[in-house]
Write a protein that holds these residues in place. Structure first.
Motif, short mmCIF file in Angstrom:
data_model
loop_
_atom_site.label_atom_id
_atom_site.label_comp_id
_atom_site.label_asym_id
_atom_site.label_seq_id
_atom_site.Cartn_x
_atom_site.Cartn_y
_atom_site.Cartn_z
N ASN A 122 3.89 1.84 5.75
CA ASN A 122 2.96 0.90 5.38
C ASN A 122 1.52 1.50 5.67
N PRO A 123 1.89 2.30 4.62
CA PRO A 123 -0.25 2.77 4.45
C PRO A 123 -0.83 2.51 3.31
N TYR A 124 -0.28 1.50 2.79
CA TYR A 124 -1.02 0.48 1.37
C TYR A 124 -0.68 -1.11 1.33
N GLY A 125 -0.28 -1.54 2.36
CA GLY A 125 -0.07 -2.81 2.50
C GLY A 125 -1.28 -3.49 2.56
N LEU A 126 -2.23 -2.48 3.06
CA LEU A 126 -3.41 -3.56 3.43
C LEU A 126 -4.55 -3.29 2.28
N PHE A 127 -4.31 -3.08 1.83
CA PHE A 127 -5.24 -3.78 0.20
C PHE A 127 -4.45 -4.29 -0.94
N ALA A 128 -3.59 -4.65 -0.67
CA ALA A 128 -2.59 -5.70 -1.69
C ALA A 128 -4.13 -6.56 -2.65
N ARG A 129 -3.86 -7.25 -3.70
CA ARG A 129 -4.74 -7.80 -4.73
C ARG A 129 -4.77 -9.60 -2.96
N GLU A 130 -6.08 -10.43 -2.96
CA GLU A 130 -6.52 -11.19 -2.04
C GLU A 130 -4.84 -12.45 -2.60
N GLY A 131 -3.91 -13.52 -1.75
CA GLY A 131 -3.40 -13.88 -1.97
C GLY A 131 -1.95 -13.62 -1.99
N GLU A 132 -1.73 -11.90 -2.15
CA GLU A 132 -0.31 -11.29 -2.62
C GLU A 132 0.07 -10.43 -1.76
N THR A 133 -0.41 -10.86 -0.34
CA THR A 133 0.04 -10.06 0.85
C THR A 133 1.37 -10.63 1.06
N MET A 134 2.72 -9.95 1.36
CA MET A 134 3.90 -9.83 0.78
C MET A 134 4.12 -9.99 2.84
N PRO A 135 4.94 -10.98 3.24
CA PRO A 135 5.46 -10.00 5.24
C PRO A 135 5.95 -8.86 5.01
#
Lengths: 444, 444
Positions: free
Chosen positions: A223-236
């Motif tokens: 998971n190198p990129y998960g931190l950079f999701a759009r606000e409100g689009e973070t997935m578990p």
């Protein structure tokens, strides 16, 4: 002086397939004026060299604040230290806040980046030549390389526009078994896959964990990129949904802090009972492999990253909000430039996917996009990119290119896509019939 | 939560043989008041925590003094950098001054310590399951571990009081061939072997290089202790005598600077011609393996070590004169205490070798010196050590212990040897007949 030929070396060193990354960077280096969409390097940012000693001293202060005696701090930083690391508690705090992953520090191993975490996990879990690694395809070249270093066979599971189909994973596991192999683990990047930018939907995440249980697979979640999701689009993360101990979670500070530290981690909270009946976490058990790769991880890297975590109260999601905005702006700039140069309905033969985040997207072009084409693109049109064949595990991707936009400013992206459009216009189209079939395509 | 048993993991993680180091340190940890001769940790010294940021900034100054532009320095330290490292030129300067090894920076790869250098070299040179690694026996456990991680078979060549007999190496190579294997490389520590402290004489060094040529062997020369020879007793490294490109030289900054940096290097100046006819050094060719282990090495570790090298004008032999005196004082203190407690002609059944340097010596005792004996020694007599069986590759060493004196002050050595003498006096002797035969001894 002895002169060797490459044939005397292990195939992981000499196979043309494994050589594609080097050929790619050498081609890029030969044309230094070309705008480069070929790498996945993070934003150079406004790094301050003074920060290196600042964060080192910040970590020392962090230890003093925790009441660690001075002589112990000195031994921790200068001597051989604990193999699994110094900053597992800091990483565990971060994982709880950033990813909802709730594990004890004993379930964390600090490694020299993703590669070492992957090698440690693969070395531990793969015990016989029958064991097969399933991997999302296309996939990050590092996982294929890690498997090749250990002579572990890897089998690609093609993804769709929404990432891996869990049923395709189950089918691949059964196919491996039917051939006499043992499907041991599955590798994937559920959030913004490299190279495709796909995101696995929530229901597919839950189903994938059921499949892992049914097919007796470990899941290596990168998971190198998960931190950079759009606000409100973070997935578990899969790991946060994992109630059955199927997931090993592999993380890196290359994108959330900086690559030079070469620091990452492996989360493995599964319990292992040894011959004497003692129970340890899998991360603790695998410390034997970590010890053989590099003993502990650089205490200097751990100090700088530990200082960075302490400075930001172990909340990297907040600390990287501006950085996330930079990447999203670059993604949007790339999509907008593509839409300008290749308007809908035009006779350009070009299409692309529209990821919601990450560092990459994939462009389909009407010709074979191999290294020779990339060289023409860099030499004659001043823009470089990566052939998708490099990332496909079972052929495929011959008329596709990966665009990595993470290290280009929006103006450079505009100019780069303009150059790319000229390169594409200048390249003779191949009819599908004249091109080799996707499924038999050689990788570069 | 999934519970695994150790049998599901790779044998390099779970074999009792590979577990001896952990068992040893756990036993030592359970008796924190015991004086420890069991490790090979360097002198804790008077390390100053402020030096970490000092040397980081010193390296940045070193780059500025060389005229490297500011933006490039920032990219070198923060970004993904060259896989083979940043400080190869500094290490090449050091090798020329300290060891008479004259190689170009392109022949040097910076690694995460000896272990990664060994893994990179082994991965590159060992191509088939027939390939066998010859190793001095007894040997440092790290080389056995590295070979096991890659499923490379290892065959011990027993050393004598003057280290490896070159003719024994030739005989071992021929024996491997007679069994259908390919003897690919030989591992040894010519200067102050761990655990035995032996030094290979000059004529044996020359002969060993001839044997390597005759038997088509690479030589992996590991040299962690050579810097600490007595004045006037420095021996030329095999690499400095190597005119035929047989030697790969493996170095570490763990003892010359400090272990926490986890920094070492591989010198491989052999020329390799690839399929396209391009010639590179073996170190450059092996960068593909290095990339898969951990990409580049920590830039923070490289900065601190690079700053340390620059500060000392790349002359570590001079920079470590005081440190060498510390180790020699500890060796002399150990030998003197042994002579006091086990006088010549006494009925104690104890003897030992008298190395001229290094971190270790070997004591023969009149009973089985296994982990159970070590535990009794630590619990009842307050002194710990390492069973020599851990280091023997083909059995042997059952009535021998390794004494590591590098991390004990002379007064602690005096007290520790007094405790050891009480433990030995307290342990029932075994007659040679009642003990298992050396050659069939199980390792711990």
């Amino acid at each position: 002086m002895t002169t060797l030929t490459g044939e005397l070396l292990h195939p992981s060193i000499t196979d043309p397939e494994m050589d594609s990354m080097r050929l790619l960077s050498e081609t890029a280096l030969r044309f230094p004026d070309a705008l480069s969409f070929s790498s996945g390097a993070p934003y150079d940012g406004n790094h301050d060299l003074a920060n290196l000693s600042y964060y080192t001293d910040r970590y020392i202060k962090h230890l003093r604040d925790k009441g660690v005696p001075e002589a112990r701090i000195s031994r921790l930083l200068f001597q051989y230290g604990p193999v699994n690391g110094l900053i597992q508690d800091d990483v565990a705090l971060m994982l709880r806040q950033d990813e909802g992953i709730d594990v004890a520090p004993e379930a964390v191993m600090i490694t020299h980046g993703f590669q070492e975490a992957a090698l440690v996990a693969l070395r531990g879990l793969f015990t016989s030549p029958r064991d097969v690694l399933l991997s999302v395809s296309p996939a990050y070249v590092g996982i294929r390389g890690a498997a090749r270093m250990l002579d572990i066979p890897i089998r690609g599971v093609p993804e769709g526009p929404d990432g891996l189909d869990p049923d395709a994973v189950a089918a691949a596991a059964r196919a491996v078994r039917a051939e006499g192999g043992r499907p041991t683990a599955l590798y994937l990047v559920p959030d913004f896959n490299n190279p495709s930018g796909t995101v696995l939907p929530l229901d597919a995440r839950r189903r994938l964990l059921e499949i892992a249980e049914e097919e007796d697979l470990f899941v290596l979640e990168d998971n190198p990129y998960g931190l950079f999701a759009r606000e409100g689009e973070t997935m578990p993360t899969l790991k946060s949904l994992d109630t059955r101990g199927r997931v090993l979670y592999l993380g890196s500070f290359a994108k959330s802090a900086f690559p030079g530290a070469r620091l990452g981690y492996l989360v493995a909270d599964q319990e292992v009972t040894d011959a004497s009946g003692t129970v340890r976490t899998l991360a603790q058990t695998l410390s034997k492999a970590k010890a053989m790769y590099s003993v502990g991880s650089s205490t200097l890297s751990q100090a700088v990253i530990g200082g960075y975590l302490a400075e930001h109260r172990h909340d990297l999601r907040s600390a990287t909000r501006e950085l996330a905005a930079v990447y999203l702006e670059r993604l949007d700039a790339t999509l907008a430039a593509l839409a300008r140069h290749f308007p809908p309905g035009g006779d350009h033969g070009v299409s692309w996917n529209t990821p919601r985040g990450g560092f990459f997207l994939v462009l389909k072009v009407p010709f074979t996009a191999d290294l020779a084409a990339m060289e023409r693109s860099a030499r004659d049109h001043g823009v470089s990119w990566a052939p998708m064949t490099m990332f496909h595990l079972d052929g495929g991707g011959r008329r596709e290119i990966r665009l990595g936009f993470s290290n280009l400013a929006p103006e450079a992206i505009d100019e780069g896509i303009a150059r790319l459009a000229r390169f594409i216009a200048d390249t003779p189209r191949e009819t599908p019939r004249s091109a080799p079939r996707e499924t038999t395509g050689d990788t570069v």
